[in-house]
Design a protein around this motif. Structure first.
Motif, short mmCIF file in Angstrom:
data_model
loop_
_atom_site.label_atom_id
_atom_site.label_comp_id
_atom_site.label_asym_id
_atom_site.label_seq_id
_atom_site.Cartn_x
_atom_site.Cartn_y
_atom_site.Cartn_z
N ASP A 144 109.62 24.10 50.23
CA ASP A 144 110.93 24.24 50.86
C ASP A 144 111.28 23.13 51.86
N ASP A 194 111.04 23.59 45.72
CA ASP A 194 112.12 23.16 46.60
C ASP A 194 111.74 21.97 47.48
N ASN A 212 113.54 27.12 43.09
CA ASN A 212 114.83 27.52 42.54
C ASN A 212 115.90 26.45 42.73
N HIS A 268 106.37 29.90 43.63
CA HIS A 268 107.41 29.47 44.55
C HIS A 268 107.80 30.65 45.44
N HIS A 275 109.67 29.89 49.62
CA HIS A 275 111.00 30.37 49.24
C HIS A 275 111.73 31.22 50.28
MN MN Z 1 113.52 28.48 47.13
#
Ligand code: MN
Length: 237
Positions: free
Chosen positions: A10, A42, A80, A115, A196
């Motif tokens: 992230d 990410d 994502n 994730h 995440h």
């Molecule tokens: Mn994420």
């Protein structure tokens, strides 16, 4: 030191946040150099596909290639935001692409790496979108568009997601603990590491430890694991 490994996620790298990029470059060429690094999704705020030719994408390629060329071991799992990140990017930088989830030995323990978005099963709206966007034909269709078209698409998706999320209860955006138990039981492991949710913390779950990585916003969150130490730390960006 040989078994020292770092896990991050992230970072949401974007050209709007040169400070985060700088912190990342410093970490990769400094503390993490020559060691093992896992990026659990990410890394980028948005990823248009492995042909992404933005200057940020190219700078990240150089940093990561230097890391692996000088003895670092690199594993990358898409998240994502950057789910279109694939083999071509990993080949370029000398990384191993990880599918979500993957079991690896971390700190001498079989560990489930994710994730984390698949654990957020209370967010049914997001899970529906996830299912559609991971479909190979959806991906092929998107990747056949020009970079410019994909740039617009990514912008629209981000806007839709932030509008949808602003109406969701905080609890919906966190993991569902029964889903955590299901995954840990199914994979028969006692250590789970994911990102995440942007809620960095250590949790004691039914089947063992769950480590949640943090987002690189004000701080760079790093989980350091050796055979006898687990340390989740935040360095000011
Ligand atoms: Mn994420």
């Amino acid at each position: 030191m040989g078994s020292t490994c770092y896990l991050i996620s992230d970072l949401h790298l974007t050209s709007d946040r040169p400070d985060t990029f700088k912190a990342f470059a410093k970490f990769v060429s400094g503390e993490a150099a020559k060691l093992k690094l896992y990026i659990l999704g990410d890394l980028f705020e948005a990823w248009l596909g492995d042909d992404d030719d933005s200057s940020l994408a190219n700078e990240v390629r150089i940093i990561l290639k230097t890391f692996t060329d000088t003895g670092g071991q690199l594993y990358i799992m898409p998240g994502n935001r950057d789910f279109l990140l694939g083999e071509a990017f990993c080949d370029t930088v000398g990384a191993t692409l990880l599918t979500d989830p993957t079991v690896h030995i971390i700190g001498s323990k079989p560990t489930l790496l994710m994730h984390g978005d698949t654990l957020c099963t209370d967010d049914t709206e997001y899970q529906k979108f996830r299912k559609i966007s991971r479909d190979p034909s959806w991906k092929t269709n998107v990747l056949s568009k020009s970079l410019e078209e994909r740039r617009d698409l990514a912008k629209n998706l981000r806007q839709m997601s932030s509008e949808a999320n602003s109406n969701k209860a905080e609890s919906i955006m966190d993991v569902n603990t029964s889903t955590v138990d299901e995954f840990m039981g199914l994979y028969d492991i006692t250590q789970l590491i994911h990102g995440h949710t942007h809620r960095p913390q250590h949790h004691q779950e039914t089947f063992g430890d769950r480590w949640v990585l943090g987002a690189w916003e004000k701080e760079a969150w790093i989980l350091k694991i050796t055979d006898d130490e687990r340390l989740l730390k935040a360095i000011r960006i």
